[in-house]
Design a protein around this motif. Structure first.
Motif: not given
Length: 258
Positions: A20, A26, A28-32, A192, A194
């Protein structure tokens, strides 16, 4: 080092932070969440694979063997962490550097888990086009290969395993890191994250006599109603939630078993 690698929570956190903190991550919450879920998956499968081997072979630990040597003298860790030199003691008094878990010695679960962490990290960074992560704390670890090697060797330095257990632990998780990355890539499904799609928004009936024609005012009413309703959970999110429940329950065993 022995104590650090014995704590898989610390090892795992160090690997995640190394990813990270990379330029280009990235964030973002989702990618994390997907990153954490991926390392959960490989941790879970590495644990099960190692445990299967332990049940199958059921071999004793070095402590059991060494203590049978009785009054023979050995040059080893003397039990005092403040000392920097080894000490000559009787074999019957031997203790490993840290506590020895009361389960089978072979193969090494720690070697399996650490290799799974390292391989997943490499697969993840390669897959998203990032540099290979470098761990900075608690000391500089140059790459994921070093994480794997140090973690495995630390089990020998601490007296918890025989040498054959380490490569055996590596072998049973070969390819698992890549599978973990492939799984979260499948869950992400190219999104992505979004989109704010909700049920009913953006849908249009075909303009024909069978279905009728929807006017702009009807569209506006439908969209307003949809916004007031709870958002639909996408198929990717459903897959993530189902698999997370399974993985988190099993991964909790890591803190108690290795």
């Amino acid at each position: 080092m022995v104590e650090f690698y014995d704590n898989k929570g610390q090892v795992r956190s160090s690997v995640i932070r190394s990813i990270t903190s990379l330029d280009g991550f990235d964030g973002s919450l989702e990618d994390t969440l997907l990153l954490h879920h991926g390392i959960d998956l490989v941790e879970h499968d590495a644990l099960l694979s190692a445990w299967r081997g332990k049940v199958k072979y059921d071999l004793v630990r070095p402590t059991t063997v060494i203590r049978q040597w009785g009054n023979d003298e050995i040059d080893t860790f003397g039990g005092d962490f403040s000392e920097t030199e080894s000490k000559v003691i009787k074999a019957k008094d031997f203790e490993a550097v840290i506590r020895v878990m009361p389960h089978s010695e072979y193969p090494s679960g720690s070697a399996s888990i650490c290799k799974a962490y390292a391989d997943f990290a490499r697969a993840y960074t390669e897959g998203v086009g990032l540099d290979e992560p470098v761990v900075k704390k608690p000391w500089d670890i140059p790459d994921m290969k070093a994480i794997r090697l140090q973690c495995g060797e630390s089990r020998l330095w601490g007296g918890m395993h025989f040498p054959a257990s380490i490569p055996a632990g590596y072998k049973i998780v070969e390819g698992m890191g890549k599978l973990g990355y492939d799984r979260i890539k499948e869950i992400g499904n190219g999104s992505n994250f979004t989109s704010k799609w909700q049920k009913g928004i953006g849908r249009r009936r075909p303009n024909n006599s069978l279905c009728g024609q929807r006017t702009d005012s009807n569209n506006a009413a439908i969209e307003e109603k949809a916004r007031a309703a709870p958002a639909e959970v996408s198929s990717s999110e459903q897959i993530y939630l189902r698999s997370s429940l399974q993985v988190y329950l099993m991964s909790a065993l890591v803190w108690f078993c290795f």
